[in-house]
Design a protein around this motif. Structure first.
Motif, PDB file in Angstrom:
ATOM      1  N   UNK A 234       4.583  22.201 -12.021  1.00  0.00           N
ATOM      2  CA  UNK A 234       6.000  22.530 -12.082  1.00  0.00           C
ATOM      3  C   UNK A 234       6.818  21.246 -12.181  1.00  0.00           C
ATOM      4  N   UNK A 235       7.597  21.116 -13.246  1.00  0.00           N
ATOM      5  CA  UNK A 235       8.339  19.866 -13.464  1.00  0.00           C
ATOM      6  C   UNK A 235       9.489  19.674 -12.484  1.00  0.00           C
ATOM      7  N   UNK A 236      10.036  20.749 -11.930  1.00  0.00           N
ATOM      8  CA  UNK A 236      11.069  20.612 -10.890  1.00  0.00           C
ATOM      9  C   UNK A 236      10.425  20.015  -9.637  1.00  0.00           C
ATOM     10  N   UNK A 237      11.081  19.052  -9.023  1.00  0.00           N
ATOM     11  CA  UNK A 237      10.536  18.529  -7.763  1.00  0.00           C
ATOM     12  C   UNK A 237      11.529  18.704  -6.629  1.00  0.00           C
ATOM     13  N   UNK A 238      11.003  18.712  -5.402  1.00  0.00           N
ATOM     14  CA  UNK A 238      11.882  18.863  -4.237  1.00  0.00           C
ATOM     15  C   UNK A 238      12.282  17.504  -3.663  1.00  0.00           C
ATOM     16  N   UNK A 239      11.703  16.439  -4.213  1.00  0.00           N
ATOM     17  CA  UNK A 239      12.088  15.094  -3.812  1.00  0.00           C
ATOM     18  C   UNK A 239      11.599  14.136  -4.885  1.00  0.00           C
ATOM     19  N   UNK A 240      12.424  13.130  -5.182  1.00  0.00           N
ATOM     20  CA  UNK A 240      12.075  12.207  -6.246  1.00  0.00           C
ATOM     21  C   UNK A 240      11.088  11.134  -5.853  1.00  0.00           C
ATOM     22  N   UNK A 241      10.850  10.964  -4.552  1.00  0.00           N
ATOM     23  CA  UNK A 241       9.904   9.940  -4.105  1.00  0.00           C
ATOM     24  C   UNK A 241       9.514  10.165  -2.659  1.00  0.00           C
ATOM     25  N   UNK A 242       8.232  10.015  -2.406  1.00  0.00           N
ATOM     26  CA  UNK A 242       7.704  10.031  -1.037  1.00  0.00           C
ATOM     27  C   UNK A 242       8.105   8.736  -0.353  1.00  0.00           C
ATOM     28  N   UNK A 243       8.489   8.813   0.884  1.00  0.00           N
ATOM     29  CA  UNK A 243       8.868   7.642   1.669  1.00  0.00           C
ATOM     30  C   UNK A 243       7.787   7.358   2.701  1.00  0.00           C
ATOM     31  N   UNK A 244       7.093   6.244   2.552  1.00  0.00           N
ATOM     32  CA  UNK A 244       6.038   5.863   3.488  1.00  0.00           C
ATOM     33  C   UNK A 244       6.262   4.467   4.023  1.00  0.00           C
ATOM     34  N   UNK A 245       5.520   4.115   5.066  1.00  0.00           N
ATOM     35  CA  UNK A 245       5.736   2.820   5.723  1.00  0.00           C
ATOM     36  C   UNK A 245       4.424   2.169   6.135  1.00  0.00           C
ATOM     37  N   UNK A 246       4.528   0.888   6.457  1.00  0.00           N
ATOM     38  CA  UNK A 246       3.449   0.135   7.093  1.00  0.00           C
ATOM     39  C   UNK A 246       3.830  -0.080   8.552  1.00  0.00           C
ATOM     40  N   UNK A 247       2.851   0.070   9.432  1.00  0.00           N
ATOM     41  CA  UNK A 247       3.051  -0.093  10.871  1.00  0.00           C
ATOM     42  C   UNK A 247       1.905  -0.933  11.432  1.00  0.00           C
ATOM     43  N   UNK A 248       2.142  -1.531  12.618  1.00  0.00           N
ATOM     44  CA  UNK A 248       1.077  -2.266  13.297  1.00  0.00           C
ATOM     45  C   UNK A 248       1.161  -2.049  14.802  1.00  0.00           C
ATOM     46  N   UNK A 249       0.020  -2.138  15.457  1.00  0.00           N
ATOM     47  CA  UNK A 249      -0.004  -2.171  16.912  1.00  0.00           C
ATOM     48  C   UNK A 249       0.739  -3.432  17.355  1.00  0.00           C
ATOM     49  N   UNK A 250       1.692  -3.284  18.242  1.00  0.00           N
ATOM     50  CA  UNK A 250       2.585  -4.407  18.587  1.00  0.00           C
ATOM     51  C   UNK A 250       1.834  -5.597  19.178  1.00  0.00           C
TER      52      UNK A 250
END
Length: 348
Positions: A234-250
């Motif tokens: 389906x060419x319609x999307x519900x969001x234009x981009x996934x938002x992800x991150x990098x994390x670390x144990x402090x």
């Protein structure tokens, strides 16, 4: 003269000994830092979304540090990534806040928050120019043991299904593998969200446990094999981009010397850049030239009702906390600016 010669000889020996001690001080060898980093992505996808950056880091670290990369659910299930990192079971994570159940009030904006972005460049712009960097740092600063490092954009969120979707009516009753917040929103249109381990999805499609996916764009569908077990996109999307991150144990992050912290941040930026062009080009090429999935589209006027429903959803999320309300206000402001700017930022 004899006493003078003895004095000079002894003084010379002492001076030589002192020089030797200063020239070659005892140095304790620094042991190599080793991390275990787990990504949300399966093996085929990780080859693109993170492995090039980690390989580059390991090479540039020149033996001072090494990051061992693990793929989806390899060490711990994705839903337990945050707690495992917090406990030190793993040292770092690449994931979205939503699917790894981050204990912060802004986690719903990670992954696919409905219609928060139209294009992948929207995500870094929101973080770097509209204040989301500071909000994410503040939120994770209140959580013990985890340091948020950086957010970036991935691909859009489209449906890939066994049956064609040509109207909103076709969504009703579909069992769809998707992200928590996206799934919660899609229930408004009759979708039944299903949670499975990432590696079980392809088999679930083949056995009929799933009717489709709303997890990615078409690039991932081809890359990870989902295009082999679905028929329509389906060419319609519900969001234009996934938002992800990098994390670390402090604690582990604090052990890293500043020059290696800088190197890791640069490699994160390199990962963000790679995904921008890999997904952007892939989405277009596979829509135009891909042979495995037939494209379908819900008419614009009908899809507009989905976007308007998303704005109501935004207001519901804004009511959950002052910080969530601040993020929603930023998203609304950004939407307003993009619409006023017109093409190529937004098309009516």
């Amino acid at each position: 003269m004899t006493n003078r010669r003895d004095f000079l000889k002894k003084a010379g020996l002492a001076a030589a000994a002192g020089t030797t001690a200063l020239a070659a001080p005892a140095v304790r060898a620094q042991s190599k830092i080793t991390w275990r980093l787990q990504t949300y992505a399966g093996p085929a996808l990780a080859e693109h979304v993170i492995k090039p950056a980690i390989d580059a880091f390991n090479k540039a670290a020149n033996g001072e540090m090494q990051i061992d990369l693990y793929t989806a659910d390899q060490l711990v299930p994705t839903g337990e990534l945050f707690r495992a990192m917090q406990a030190g079971t793993i040292d770092a994570v690449q994931s979205d806040d939503d699917s790894m159940a981050s204990p912060v009030d802004i986690k719903v904006f990670g992954g696919y928050f409905p219609f928060a972005s139209r294009y992948s460049l929207d995500v870094p712009t929101l973080f770097h120019q509209y204040g989301l960097n500071e909000i994410w740092a503040e939120a994770y600063g209140e959580v013990e043991g985890v340091t948020w490092l950086s957010a970036g954009a991935w691909d859009p969120c489209n449906f890939a299904t066994i049956k064609p979707i040509k109207s909103l009516e076709d969504l009703k009753g579909l069992r769809i593998f998707t992200f928590p917040t996206a799934g919660k929103f899609l229930t408004r249109f009759g979708v039944v969200p299903v949670t499975l381990p990432w590696e079980d999805v392809q088999v679930a499609m083949q056995t009929g446990e799933l009717d489709g996916l709303a997890w990615s764009g078409i690039t991932e569908d081809y890359t990870v094999g989902w295009a082999d077990v679905t028929k329509y996109f389906l060419t319609n999307n519900i969001s234009g981009a996934w938002c992800g991150s990098f994390f670390a144990n402090s604690a582990r992050w604090d052990e890293v010397p500043e020059h290696l912290k800088t190197l890791f941040r640069l490699c994160i930026d390199s990962s963000h850049y790679y995904r921008q062009h890999w997904y952007w080009g892939g989405e277009a090429m596979l829509r135009a030239e891909g042979t495995k999935l037939e494209l379908t589209t819900i008419p614009d006027e009908e899809w507009e009702t989905v976007e308007q429903e998303a704005l109501k959803f935004w207001d519901e999320i804004a009511a959950t906390s002052p910080r969530a309300a601040k993020v929603v206000a930023i998203l609304k402001k950004y939407r307003e600016v993009m619409e006023k700017a017109g093409p190529p930022y937004r098309y009516s």
